[in-house]
Design a protein around this motif. Structure first.
Motif, PDB file in Angstrom:
ATOM      1  N   ARG A 192       8.139  35.832  19.653  1.00  0.00           N
ATOM      2  CA  ARG A 192       7.298  35.288  20.730  1.00  0.00           C
ATOM      3  C   ARG A 192       7.668  33.853  21.092  1.00  0.00           C
ATOM      4  O   ARG A 192       7.560  33.461  22.250  1.00  0.00           O
ATOM      5  CB  ARG A 192       5.817  35.337  20.331  1.00  0.00           C
ATOM      6  N   ASP A 195      -3.023  31.182  18.042  1.00  0.00           N
ATOM      7  CA  ASP A 195      -2.021  30.146  18.235  1.00  0.00           C
ATOM      8  C   ASP A 195      -2.647  28.813  18.638  1.00  0.00           C
ATOM      9  O   ASP A 195      -1.952  27.792  18.716  1.00  0.00           O
ATOM     10  CB  ASP A 195      -1.023  30.557  19.325  1.00  0.00           C
ATOM     11  N   VAL A 246       5.093  34.009  14.520  1.00  0.00           N
ATOM     12  CA  VAL A 246       5.548  33.718  15.888  1.00  0.00           C
ATOM     13  C   VAL A 246       6.900  34.337  16.208  1.00  0.00           C
ATOM     14  O   VAL A 246       7.383  34.212  17.345  1.00  0.00           O
ATOM     15  CB  VAL A 246       5.607  32.191  16.151  1.00  0.00           C
ATOM     16  N   MET A 266       6.777  29.268  24.278  1.00  0.00           N
ATOM     17  CA  MET A 266       5.776  30.108  23.628  1.00  0.00           C
ATOM     18  C   MET A 266       5.338  31.192  24.604  1.00  0.00           C
ATOM     19  O   MET A 266       4.776  30.885  25.667  1.00  0.00           O
ATOM     20  CB  MET A 266       4.575  29.262  23.198  1.00  0.00           C
ATOM     21  N   ASN A 267       5.607  32.426  24.255  1.00  0.00           N
ATOM     22  CA  ASN A 267       5.231  33.571  25.087  1.00  0.00           C
ATOM     23  C   ASN A 267       4.233  34.451  24.346  1.00  0.00           C
ATOM     24  O   ASN A 267       4.089  34.351  23.128  1.00  0.00           O
ATOM     25  CB  ASN A 267       6.466  34.397  25.450  1.00  0.00           C
ATOM     26  N   SER A 268       3.586  35.308  25.088  1.00  0.00           N
ATOM     27  CA  SER A 268       2.618  36.246  24.508  1.00  0.00           C
ATOM     28  C   SER A 268       1.641  35.525  23.589  1.00  0.00           C
ATOM     29  O   SER A 268       1.392  35.958  22.459  1.00  0.00           O
ATOM     30  CB  SER A 268       3.350  37.361  23.739  1.00  0.00           C
ATOM     31  N   SER A 320       1.990  32.024  28.727  1.00  0.00           N
ATOM     32  CA  SER A 320       3.117  31.270  28.190  1.00  0.00           C
ATOM     33  C   SER A 320       2.932  29.771  28.423  1.00  0.00           C
ATOM     34  O   SER A 320       2.262  29.356  29.382  1.00  0.00           O
ATOM     35  CB  SER A 320       4.421  31.700  28.877  1.00  0.00           C
ATOM     36  N   LYS A 328      -1.514  34.059  21.657  1.00  0.00           N
ATOM     37  CA  LYS A 328      -2.720  34.669  21.095  1.00  0.00           C
ATOM     38  C   LYS A 328      -3.743  33.580  20.794  1.00  0.00           C
ATOM     39  O   LYS A 328      -3.365  32.426  20.565  1.00  0.00           O
ATOM     40  CB  LYS A 328      -2.365  35.400  19.798  1.00  0.00           C
TER      41      LYS A 328
END
Length: 115
Positions: free
Chosen positions: A65, A88, A62, A81-83, A17, A85
């Motif tokens: 997330r 991103d 997004v 911003m979580n999870s 994150s 990738k």
């Protein structure tokens, strides 16, 4: 004129994150749109997350997330911003717009998602 200064970018592992911040040089009360953008194929920049006239919207990639929020007392807009990738990975830009179509951009902050 308004200056926007982004911060919070960096290197993070997939699944991690980050929280981006966009601080404005004056009150953000008059802006009817605030958003986070990043470059996209075939476009200069795409909207990742935005707040327009009080409504939030997100790019499909997004949703669930990322979360955009604002703190008027601090003249700041955030992007949680979580999870994260690898896809991103990008430079993220903050934009604020008035109802009179005055647009202001920050300088961008790099987000890199990699193991």
């Amino acid at each position: 004129q308004v200056q926007l200064v982004e911060s919070g970018g960096g290197l993070v592992q997939p699944g991690g994150s980050l929280r981006l911040s966009c601080a404005a040089s004056r009150s953000i009360f008059s802006f009817n749109h605030m958003g986070w953008y990043r470059p996209a194929p075939g476009k200069e920049r795409e909207l990742v997350a935005g707040i327009t006239s009080g409504q939030t919207n997100y790019a499909d990639s997004v949703k669930g997330r990322f979360t955009i929020s604002r703190d008027d007392a601090k003249n700041t807009v955030y992007l949680q911003m979580n999870s994260l990738k690898p896809e991103d990975t990008a430079v993220y830009y903050c934009k604020m717009s008035t109802p009179w179509r005055d647009n202001y951009w920050g300088q961008g902050t790099q987000v890199t998602v990699s193991s």
